[in-house]
Design a protein around this motif. Structure first.
Motif, PDB file in Angstrom:
ATOM      1  N   LYS A   1      -7.660  26.780  20.888  1.00 59.82           N
ATOM      2  CA  LYS A   1      -6.669  25.766  21.259  1.00 59.82           C
ATOM      3  C   LYS A   1      -6.074  25.056  20.048  1.00 59.82           C
ATOM      4  O   LYS A   1      -5.044  24.394  20.151  1.00 59.82           O
ATOM      5  N   GLU A   2      -6.743  25.184  18.903  1.00 62.14           N
ATOM      6  CA  GLU A   2      -6.279  24.508  17.689  1.00 62.14           C
ATOM      7  C   GLU A   2      -5.032  25.189  17.120  1.00 62.14           C
ATOM      8  O   GLU A   2      -4.969  26.410  17.039  1.00 62.14           O
ATOM      9  N   LYS A   3      -4.069  24.367  16.710  1.00 62.43           N
ATOM     10  CA  LYS A   3      -2.903  24.913  16.014  1.00 62.43           C
ATOM     11  C   LYS A   3      -3.376  25.416  14.656  1.00 62.43           C
ATOM     12  O   LYS A   3      -4.164  24.759  13.975  1.00 62.43           O
ATOM     13  N   HIS A   4      -2.879  26.592  14.270  1.00 65.02           N
ATOM     14  CA  HIS A   4      -3.289  27.173  12.995  1.00 65.02           C
ATOM     15  C   HIS A   4      -2.199  28.102  12.464  1.00 65.02           C
ATOM     16  O   HIS A   4      -1.251  28.425  13.181  1.00 65.02           O
TER      17      HIS A   4
ATOM     18  N   VAL B   1      -6.142  25.246   9.799  1.00 65.94           N
ATOM     19  CA  VAL B   1      -6.182  24.696  11.149  1.00 65.94           C
ATOM     20  C   VAL B   1      -5.697  23.255  11.050  1.00 65.94           C
ATOM     21  O   VAL B   1      -6.156  22.489  10.204  1.00 65.94           O
TER      22      VAL B   1
ATOM     23  N   SER C   1      -5.136  19.535  12.724  1.00 61.07           N
ATOM     24  CA  SER C   1      -5.642  18.658  13.781  1.00 61.07           C
ATOM     25  C   SER C   1      -5.319  17.212  13.444  1.00 61.07           C
ATOM     26  O   SER C   1      -4.937  16.895  12.312  1.00 61.07           O
TER      27      SER C   1
ATOM     28  N   ASN D   1     -11.731  26.980  17.339  1.00 59.64           N
ATOM     29  CA  ASN D   1     -11.338  26.875  18.736  1.00 59.64           C
ATOM     30  C   ASN D   1      -9.910  27.406  18.883  1.00 59.64           C
ATOM     31  O   ASN D   1      -9.012  26.982  18.156  1.00 59.64           O
TER      32      ASN D   1
ATOM     33  N   ASP E   1      -6.055  18.442   8.228  1.00 57.90           N
ATOM     34  CA  ASP E   1      -5.999  19.896   8.148  1.00 57.90           C
ATOM     35  C   ASP E   1      -7.266  20.443   7.510  1.00 57.90           C
ATOM     36  O   ASP E   1      -7.833  19.838   6.605  1.00 57.90           O
TER      37      ASP E   1
ATOM     38  N   THR F   1      -1.071  28.479  18.531  1.00 55.27           N
ATOM     39  CA  THR F   1      -2.422  28.472  19.088  1.00 55.27           C
ATOM     40  C   THR F   1      -2.671  29.847  19.703  1.00 55.27           C
ATOM     41  O   THR F   1      -1.738  30.618  19.924  1.00 55.27           O
TER      42      THR F   1
END
Length: 153
Positions: free
Chosen positions: A125-128, A103, A105, A123, A109, A78
């Protein structure tokens, strides 16, 4: 959720030539070393981004040159410590078909395919991650992206 826009820069080839004429540095955050970084400030891409994201300021703006198999500090991550919105501009005219950004979520994905002069944003904060763990190509044909982190004003 990831979104994108195409045709961001007016003269993308001139823009890339300018980037490649300047130095790239290795930058440490005290824990990790990020290779191939070129800090940017008040350039065409930054002005475009700020015109689309009212109520935000640029926290950091840089270009990253990442050759094939360059050691990277992380893959899935993130950017929440860097800002509220992550904006990426793809700057290679030639790239592998699987290149891009994913990304991750709980809703599933989201993938944006790499395309020259395409901007994607999400965003922070999103894992990517980039889609290709090993990056691609060598020297000035390497994966070239510009990243801007935005913070809410």
């Amino acid at each position: 959720m990831i979104s994108f826009a195409d045709g961001v820069l007016l003269e993308p080839k001139v823009y890339v030539d300018d980037i490649l004429s300047k130095e790239f540095l290795n930058v440490s955050d005290g824990v990790s070393e990020f290779k191939g970084i070129q800090p940017r400030d008040d350039d065409e891409f930054e002005r475009f981004v700020l015109s689309k994201f009212s109520g935000y300021n640029v926290a950091y703006n840089f270009v990253r040159l990442s050759p094939y198999r360059q050691e990277e500090p992380n893959f899935i991550h993130t950017d929440e410590m860097m800002g509220d919105v992550t904006v990426i501009l793809y700057l290679n005219e030639r790239y592998p078909k699987d290149a891009g950004t994913t990304v991750y979520s709980s809703e599933g994905d989201s993938v944006v395919d790499y395309k020259f002069n395409r901007m994607c944003y999400f965003n922070s904060k999103e894992k990517h991650s980039r889609n290709l763990i090993d990056n691609f190509s060598e020297e000035y044909d390497s994966r070239l992206v510009q990243v801007i982190f935005l913070k809410k004003s």
